[in-house]
Design an enzyme around this catalytic site. Structure first.
Site, PDB file in Angstrom:
ATOM      1  N   ASP A  70       0.843  -1.198   0.000  1.00 35.53           N
ATOM      2  CA  ASP A  70       0.000   0.000   0.000  1.00 35.53           C
ATOM      3  C   ASP A  70       0.878   1.247   0.000  1.00 35.53           C
ATOM      4  O   ASP A  70       2.100   1.163   0.173  1.00 35.53           O
ATOM      5  CB  ASP A  70      -0.951   0.004   1.211  1.00 35.53           C
ATOM      6  CG  ASP A  70      -0.289  -0.471   2.509  1.00 35.53           C
ATOM      7  OD1 ASP A  70       0.954  -0.479   2.583  1.00 35.53           O
ATOM      8  OD2 ASP A  70      -1.011  -0.826   3.449  1.00 35.53           O
ATOM      9  N   ASN A 138      -7.613  -2.896  14.554  1.00 37.62           N
ATOM     10  CA  ASN A 138      -9.020  -3.144  14.173  1.00 37.62           C
ATOM     11  C   ASN A 138      -9.119  -4.291  13.169  1.00 37.62           C
ATOM     12  O   ASN A 138     -10.161  -4.472  12.541  1.00 37.62           O
ATOM     13  CB  ASN A 138      -9.653  -1.863  13.609  1.00 37.62           C
ATOM     14  CG  ASN A 138      -8.966  -1.391  12.335  1.00 37.62           C
ATOM     15  OD1 ASN A 138      -8.033  -2.027  11.844  1.00 37.62           O
ATOM     16  ND2 ASN A 138      -9.417  -0.269  11.797  1.00 37.62           N
ATOM     17  N   HIS A 140      -7.358  -4.650  10.366  1.00 40.59           N
ATOM     18  CA  HIS A 140      -7.069  -4.359   8.954  1.00 40.59           C
ATOM     19  C   HIS A 140      -5.792  -5.071   8.503  1.00 40.59           C
ATOM     20  O   HIS A 140      -4.890  -5.330   9.305  1.00 40.59           O
ATOM     21  CB  HIS A 140      -7.015  -2.847   8.680  1.00 40.59           C
ATOM     22  CG  HIS A 140      -5.830  -2.121   9.215  1.00 40.59           C
ATOM     23  ND1 HIS A 140      -5.922  -1.100  10.139  1.00 40.59           N
ATOM     24  CD2 HIS A 140      -4.487  -2.236   8.968  1.00 40.59           C
ATOM     25  CE1 HIS A 140      -4.717  -0.630  10.410  1.00 40.59           C
ATOM     26  NE2 HIS A 140      -3.828  -1.305   9.713  1.00 40.59           N
ATOM     27  N   GLU A 145      -9.725  -1.579   5.560  1.00 43.68           N
ATOM     28  CA  GLU A 145     -10.347  -1.345   6.856  1.00 43.68           C
ATOM     29  C   GLU A 145     -11.589  -2.225   7.003  1.00 43.68           C
ATOM     30  O   GLU A 145     -12.098  -2.761   6.009  1.00 43.68           O
ATOM     31  CB  GLU A 145     -10.740   0.135   6.974  1.00 43.68           C
ATOM     32  CG  GLU A 145      -9.560   1.098   6.903  1.00 43.68           C
ATOM     33  CD  GLU A 145      -8.775   1.199   8.213  1.00 43.68           C
ATOM     34  OE1 GLU A 145      -8.876   0.298   9.068  1.00 43.68           O
ATOM     35  OE2 GLU A 145      -8.052   2.196   8.376  1.00 43.68           O
TER      36      GLU A 145
HETATM   37  C1  F6R Z   1       1.451  -1.207   6.137  1.00 42.73           C
HETATM   38  C2  F6R Z   1       0.272  -2.039   6.268  1.00 42.73           C
HETATM   39  C3  F6R Z   1      -0.561  -2.011   7.510  1.00 42.73           C
HETATM   40  C4  F6R Z   1       0.234  -2.417   8.742  1.00 42.73           C
HETATM   41  C5  F6R Z   1      -0.646  -2.386   9.990  1.00 42.73           C
HETATM   42  C6  F6R Z   1       0.135  -2.713  11.240  1.00 42.73           C
HETATM   43  O1  F6R Z   1       2.053  -1.402   4.869  1.00 42.73           O
HETATM   44  O2  F6R Z   1      -0.048  -2.742   5.367  1.00 42.73           O
HETATM   45  O3  F6R Z   1      -1.670  -2.861   7.365  1.00 42.73           O
HETATM   46  O4  F6R Z   1       0.759  -3.701   8.555  1.00 42.73           O
HETATM   47  O5  F6R Z   1      -1.231  -1.131  10.127  1.00 42.73           O
HETATM   48  O6  F6R Z   1       1.045  -1.681  11.465  1.00 42.73           O
HETATM   49  P1  F6R Z   1       2.173  -1.795  12.594  1.00 42.73           P
HETATM   50  O7  F6R Z   1       3.093  -2.879  12.151  1.00 42.73           O
HETATM   51  O8  F6R Z   1       2.853  -0.452  12.575  1.00 42.73           O
HETATM   52  O9  F6R Z   1       1.486  -2.095  13.866  1.00 42.73           O
END
Ligand code: F6R
Length: 250
Positions: A70, A138, A140, A145
């Site tokens: 992303d 959450n 995701h 989301e």
């Molecule tokens: C980032 C991504 C997000 C993260 C998620 C967890 O490229 O795809 O889905 O993997 O927000 O983020 P952290 O690792 O910072 O807790």
């Protein structure tokens, strides 16, 4: 459905080493493997371990091709908080992956065209061999989301307020956190040959339990990995803390 294989380790360092082993196995089998990579806090120990092994001559990542999961809309790729700049800083520059072998979603110009072009680019590369995934509190994955239809491939996503708040720690001014991103959707993520979902820390324990033990539903986007025939979940004890029965750490 084959349930994901769940592996639990003591802490983030052990998780990083285990995920680095999974990357190494993929790259040994196919030196020009296509890796799908996330950014964020969780993969830090994985990337640090890959950089260490690369410097020690234990792994050669110079021929891999990378597709990011992303990218924020509105930062531009040279912004230090863009995911393209982050992966270069944390991994790809240090292990010698050429710049043109690292792709992320384009986030300027016509976004619908950019989304279709990203799907096409991933598929033209032969698809992703190994897709690493983090998980949000959450549930995701990527920027999918809760409520995102499982059928979506690359699309534009509106970041939820909880996600923006969680990501504010990477920005000096919280107001700078973008509100939009371009993200691989669940359907494109499922096209990867292998998924590895990584989670560390107690803050992720509820999301991990919902993903693995709750309903397979867009309300918990990470639950979609249970539709994949080769999904591995690598956790530390804290992130596994709400699984029942509690898995035995390795
Ligand atoms: C980032 C991504 C997000 C993260 C998620 C967890 O490229 O795809 O889905 O993997 O927000 O983020 P952290 O690792 O910072 O807790």
């Amino acid at each position: 459905m084959v349930p994901p294989r769940v592996e639990v380790f003591d802490g983030p360092g052990d998780v990083g080493a285990r995920v680095a082993d999974l990357v190494a196995a993929t790259v040994e089998a196919r030196p020009d493997a296509v890796l799908g990579l996330p950014t964020g806090g969780t993969p830090g120990p994985v990337y640090a371990e890959l950089v260490r092994r690369s410097a020690a001559g234990e792994i050669d990542l110079r021929r891999v091709r990378v597709f990011l999961l992303d990218e924020y809309v509105g930062l531009g790729r040279s912004h230090p908080r863009s995911y393209r700049a982050t992966i270069a800083r944390e991994l790809t520059d240090a292990v010698g992956v050429p710049d043109d072998a690292v792709r992320g979603p384009v986030t300027d110009g016509d976004l619908d065209t950019a989304c279709r072009a990203y799907d096409d680019a991933v598929r033209a590369a032969g698809g992703v061999d190994l897709q690493l995934l983090g998980i949000g509190r959450n549930g995701h994955i990527a920027f999918n989301e809760p409520g995102t239809p499982f059928e979506l491939t690359t699309h534009t996503a509106v970041l939820s307020e909880p996600t923006r708040r969680d990501n504010a720690r990477f920005f000096t001014d919280p107001a700078e956190v973008p509100t939009l991103a371009v993200t691989q959707g669940p359907a494109l993520i499922l096209e990867a040959r292998r998924l590895v979902l990584v989670a560390t820390g107690a803050a992720k324990a509820d999301a991990v339990a919902a993903a693995l033990e709750g309903p397979v539903s867009p309300e918990c986007p990470a639950s979609v990995i249970r539709r994949h025939p080769d999904a591995v979940v690598v956790l530390d004890r804290a992130a596994a803390g709400r699984l029942r029965p509690a898995p035995t750490p390795r």
